[in-house]
Design a protein around this motif. Structure first.
Motif, PDB file in Angstrom:
ATOM      1  N   ASN A   1       0.849  -1.199   0.000  1.00  0.00           N
ATOM      2  CA  ASN A   1       0.000   0.000   0.000  1.00  0.00           C
ATOM      3  C   ASN A   1       0.883   1.247   0.000  1.00  0.00           C
ATOM      4  N   GLU A   2       1.958   1.196   0.811  1.00  0.00           N
ATOM      5  CA  GLU A   2       2.883   2.346   0.846  1.00  0.00           C
ATOM      6  C   GLU A   2       3.533   2.567  -0.525  1.00  0.00           C
ATOM      7  N   LEU A   3       3.746   1.462  -1.236  1.00  0.00           N
ATOM      8  CA  LEU A   3       4.333   1.585  -2.580  1.00  0.00           C
ATOM      9  C   LEU A   3       3.302   2.095  -3.595  1.00  0.00           C
ATOM     10  N   GLY A   4       2.031   2.122  -3.186  1.00  0.00           N
ATOM     11  CA  GLY A   4       0.969   2.630  -4.072  1.00  0.00           C
ATOM     12  C   GLY A   4       0.548   1.633  -5.140  1.00  0.00           C
ATOM     13  N   VAL A   5       0.738   0.333  -4.878  1.00  0.00           N
ATOM     14  CA  VAL A   5       0.412  -0.647  -5.921  1.00  0.00           C
ATOM     15  C   VAL A   5      -0.792  -1.530  -5.571  1.00  0.00           C
ATOM     16  N   VAL A   6      -1.577  -1.139  -4.553  1.00  0.00           N
ATOM     17  CA  VAL A   6      -2.789  -1.906  -4.258  1.00  0.00           C
ATOM     18  C   VAL A   6      -3.983  -0.952  -4.223  1.00  0.00           C
ATOM     19  N   TYR A   7      -5.164  -1.500  -4.458  1.00  0.00           N
ATOM     20  CA  TYR A   7      -6.375  -0.678  -4.369  1.00  0.00           C
ATOM     21  C   TYR A   7      -7.542  -1.550  -3.911  1.00  0.00           C
ATOM     22  N   PRO A   8      -8.514  -0.930  -3.215  1.00  0.00           N
ATOM     23  CA  PRO A   8      -9.684  -1.700  -2.790  1.00  0.00           C
ATOM     24  C   PRO A   8     -10.667  -1.832  -3.956  1.00  0.00           C
ATOM     25  N   SER A   9     -11.181  -3.048  -4.150  1.00  0.00           N
ATOM     26  CA  SER A   9     -12.105  -3.301  -5.259  1.00  0.00           C
ATOM     27  C   SER A   9     -13.389  -3.882  -4.689  1.00  0.00           C
ATOM     28  N   VAL A  10     -14.519  -3.516  -5.281  1.00  0.00           N
ATOM     29  CA  VAL A  10     -15.793  -3.884  -4.651  1.00  0.00           C
ATOM     30  C   VAL A  10     -16.657  -4.864  -5.442  1.00  0.00           C
ATOM     31  N   MET A  11     -16.277  -5.163  -6.677  1.00  0.00           N
ATOM     32  CA  MET A  11     -17.168  -6.042  -7.447  1.00  0.00           C
ATOM     33  C   MET A  11     -17.182  -7.454  -6.866  1.00  0.00           C
ATOM     34  N   THR A  12     -18.384  -8.007  -6.711  1.00  0.00           N
ATOM     35  CA  THR A  12     -18.507  -9.377  -6.212  1.00  0.00           C
ATOM     36  C   THR A  12     -18.237 -10.357  -7.367  1.00  0.00           C
ATOM     37  N   ARG A  13     -18.088 -11.633  -7.022  1.00  0.00           N
ATOM     38  CA  ARG A  13     -17.868 -12.642  -8.077  1.00  0.00           C
ATOM     39  C   ARG A  13     -18.992 -12.607  -9.102  1.00  0.00           C
ATOM     40  N   GLY A  14     -20.237 -12.482  -8.591  1.00  0.00           N
ATOM     41  CA  GLY A  14     -21.414 -12.451  -9.473  1.00  0.00           C
ATOM     42  C   GLY A  14     -21.381 -11.247 -10.405  1.00  0.00           C
ATOM     43  N   GLU A  15     -20.989 -10.089  -9.863  1.00  0.00           N
ATOM     44  CA  GLU A  15     -20.936  -8.869 -10.684  1.00  0.00           C
ATOM     45  C   GLU A  15     -19.845  -8.987 -11.757  1.00  0.00           C
ATOM     46  N   ILE A  16     -18.730  -9.604 -11.377  1.00  0.00           N
ATOM     47  CA  ILE A  16     -17.639  -9.789 -12.351  1.00  0.00           C
ATOM     48  C   ILE A  16     -18.130 -10.682 -13.497  1.00  0.00           C
ATOM     49  N   LYS A  17     -18.781 -11.780 -13.098  1.00  0.00           N
ATOM     50  CA  LYS A  17     -19.280 -12.736 -14.092  1.00  0.00           C
ATOM     51  C   LYS A  17     -20.254 -12.056 -15.063  1.00  0.00           C
ATOM     52  N   ALA A  18     -21.158 -11.268 -14.481  1.00  0.00           N
ATOM     53  CA  ALA A  18     -22.172 -10.600 -15.303  1.00  0.00           C
ATOM     54  C   ALA A  18     -21.521  -9.581 -16.247  1.00  0.00           C
ATOM     55  N   ALA A  19     -20.534  -8.810 -15.736  1.00  0.00           N
ATOM     56  CA  ALA A  19     -19.882  -7.791 -16.566  1.00  0.00           C
ATOM     57  C   ALA A  19     -19.140  -8.443 -17.727  1.00  0.00           C
ATOM     58  N   VAL A  20     -18.488  -9.557 -17.444  1.00  0.00           N
ATOM     59  CA  VAL A  20     -17.715 -10.238 -18.490  1.00  0.00           C
ATOM     60  C   VAL A  20     -18.679 -10.860 -19.517  1.00  0.00           C
ATOM     61  N   ALA A  21     -19.778 -11.452 -19.012  1.00  0.00           N
ATOM     62  CA  ALA A  21     -20.760 -12.061 -19.923  1.00  0.00           C
ATOM     63  C   ALA A  21     -21.336 -10.996 -20.853  1.00  0.00           C
ATOM     64  N   GLU A  22     -21.575  -9.802 -20.303  1.00  0.00           N
ATOM     65  CA  GLU A  22     -22.138  -8.715 -21.106  1.00  0.00           C
ATOM     66  C   GLU A  22     -21.153  -8.291 -22.206  1.00  0.00           C
ATOM     67  N   ALA A  23     -19.874  -8.148 -21.801  1.00  0.00           N
ATOM     68  CA  ALA A  23     -18.854  -7.751 -22.788  1.00  0.00           C
ATOM     69  C   ALA A  23     -18.743  -8.815 -23.879  1.00  0.00           C
ATOM     70  N   GLU A  24     -18.809 -10.081 -23.466  1.00  0.00           N
ATOM     71  CA  GLU A  24     -18.654 -11.159 -24.446  1.00  0.00           C
ATOM     72  C   GLU A  24     -19.876 -11.249 -25.367  1.00  0.00           C
ATOM     73  N   ALA A  25     -21.054 -10.931 -24.787  1.00  0.00           N
ATOM     74  CA  ALA A  25     -22.270 -10.934 -25.615  1.00  0.00           C
ATOM     75  C   ALA A  25     -22.189  -9.838 -26.682  1.00  0.00           C
ATOM     76  N   ASP A  26     -21.409  -8.799 -26.376  1.00  0.00           N
ATOM     77  CA  ASP A  26     -21.197  -7.715 -27.353  1.00  0.00           C
ATOM     78  C   ASP A  26     -20.120  -8.073 -28.371  1.00  0.00           C
ATOM     79  N   GLY A  27     -19.618  -9.298 -28.284  1.00  0.00           N
ATOM     80  CA  GLY A  27     -18.626  -9.750 -29.256  1.00  0.00           C
ATOM     81  C   GLY A  27     -17.185  -9.452 -28.865  1.00  0.00           C
ATOM     82  N   ARG A  28     -16.986  -8.956 -27.648  1.00  0.00           N
ATOM     83  CA  ARG A  28     -15.603  -8.695 -27.228  1.00  0.00           C
ATOM     84  C   ARG A  28     -14.993  -9.955 -26.619  1.00  0.00           C
ATOM     85  N   THR A  29     -13.678 -10.140 -26.811  1.00  0.00           N
ATOM     86  CA  THR A  29     -13.007 -11.269 -26.167  1.00  0.00           C
ATOM     87  C   THR A  29     -12.451 -10.752 -24.853  1.00  0.00           C
TER      88      THR A  29
END
Ligand code: GLU
Length: 293
Positions: free
Chosen positions: A93-121
């Motif tokens: 943290n002192e080196l400035g290389v970490v950050y707090p992230s809030v997306m749950t596993r379900g939210e990650i899955k949904a976001a990726v599925a949405e991007a992939e449904a749009d034809g993105r890899t």
């Protein structure tokens, strides 16, 4: 000055019974330590308290002793050393290389599925999990403070690009004596970027496998990491964390995996290949050794 002996370790997670693959790892570590007048440690990796059970820890000792292995005491149990991992995270943290992230596993899955449904890899890490789609790494200091104060569950992630940039262009490598691909000297070029912003701690598990393994290998003076080929790519993340935290670099040896009849890696739920099952069936430790080493 006398040479310090090499230090080997077998580091199972007590979330199931040991199988033939674990026996191979433990025996290789034990045999290599013996052949080099080295030390052999057992480390219990029980950070994930939702899956680890004391009865599996007892079974690990029983199975290893039955196989004829002997290890140094006391055994390091990761859940007893959470402060060590918290200090390492604080350093990052002192080196400035970490950050707090809030997306749950379900939210990650949904976001990726949405991007992939749009034809993105969507990029995936070497274990096949999608890279983190959240943008919290770009939060301002005050947005981050608000997020931490909000009471929302969050996980600390490594800002991979920033972490790599701190290496200043010096190549990140490791010395390998097991499976390739490597140059003739056994040097492997690490590729931590393939993992994206890995998790270093989360609310239900105060440290991640990656963070605790590098902290413990350094604290225990481990000189040789001998483990299965399934952890080969994870070594890229471990080397990066070692460089960021100024920790020594062990030598690595990734051994072959033992596959089940279905051609897949053995799992702790497949009890046919469990050490305890061999013992119950009247097989001897020598017979088990002959099957794998
Ligand atoms: N705890 C890990 C496992 O059971 C092994 C860690 C390591 O050897 O680095 O798969």
């Amino acid at each position: 000055m006398p040479d310090t002996p090499p230090v080997f370790r077998f580091a199972p997670s007590p979330n199931g019974l040991l199988h033939l693959g674990h026996a191979l790892s433990a025996m290789l570590n034990h045999d290599m330590a013996k052949a080099t007048n080295g030390r052999f440690l057992l480390r219990i990796e029980d950070i994930d308290q939702t899956r680890c059970r004391p009865e599996f820890e007892t079974a690990i000792s029983r199975d290893l002793a039955w196989l004829g292995l002997d290890w140094e005491r006391p055994v390091r149990r990761q859940s007893d050393h959470l402060d060590a991992y918290a200090s390492a995270l604080e350093r990052l943290n002192e080196l400035g290389v970490v950050y707090p992230s809030v997306m749950t596993r379900g939210e990650i899955k949904a976001a990726v599925a949405e991007a992939e449904a749009d034809g993105r890899t969507w990029p995936r890490d070497p274990d096949g999990s999608p890279l983190y789609p959240g943008r919290e790494r770009t939060c301002s200091a005050s947005e981050r403070a608000d997020l931490l104060a909000s009471g929302r569950a969050y996980a600390w992630r490594l800002d991979m690009q920033k972490a790599i940039s701190l290496l200043g262009g010096t190549p990140l490598t490791w010395d390998e004596s097991g499976a390739g691909p490597m140059d003739e000297a056994g040097v492997i070029l690490a590729n931590p970027a393939a993992w994206g912003d890995v998790i270093l701690s989360r609310s239900d598990a105060p440290s991640s496998y990656h963070l605790s393994v590098v902290v413990d290998d350094a604290l225990q003076g481990v000189t040789h990491v001998v483990r299965g080929r399934d952890l080969y790519h994870a070594t890229s993340v471990h080397r990066l964390l070692q460089r960021l935290l100024d920790l020594p670099q062990p030598l690595y040896h990734h051994h072959r995996l033992i596959l089940g009849p279905d051609g897949r890696k053995l799992s702790k739920s497949n009890q046919d290949t469990g050490i305890a099952a061999f013992r119950a069936a009247g097989r001897t430790p020598e017979e088990v050794r002959a099957l794998i080493v």
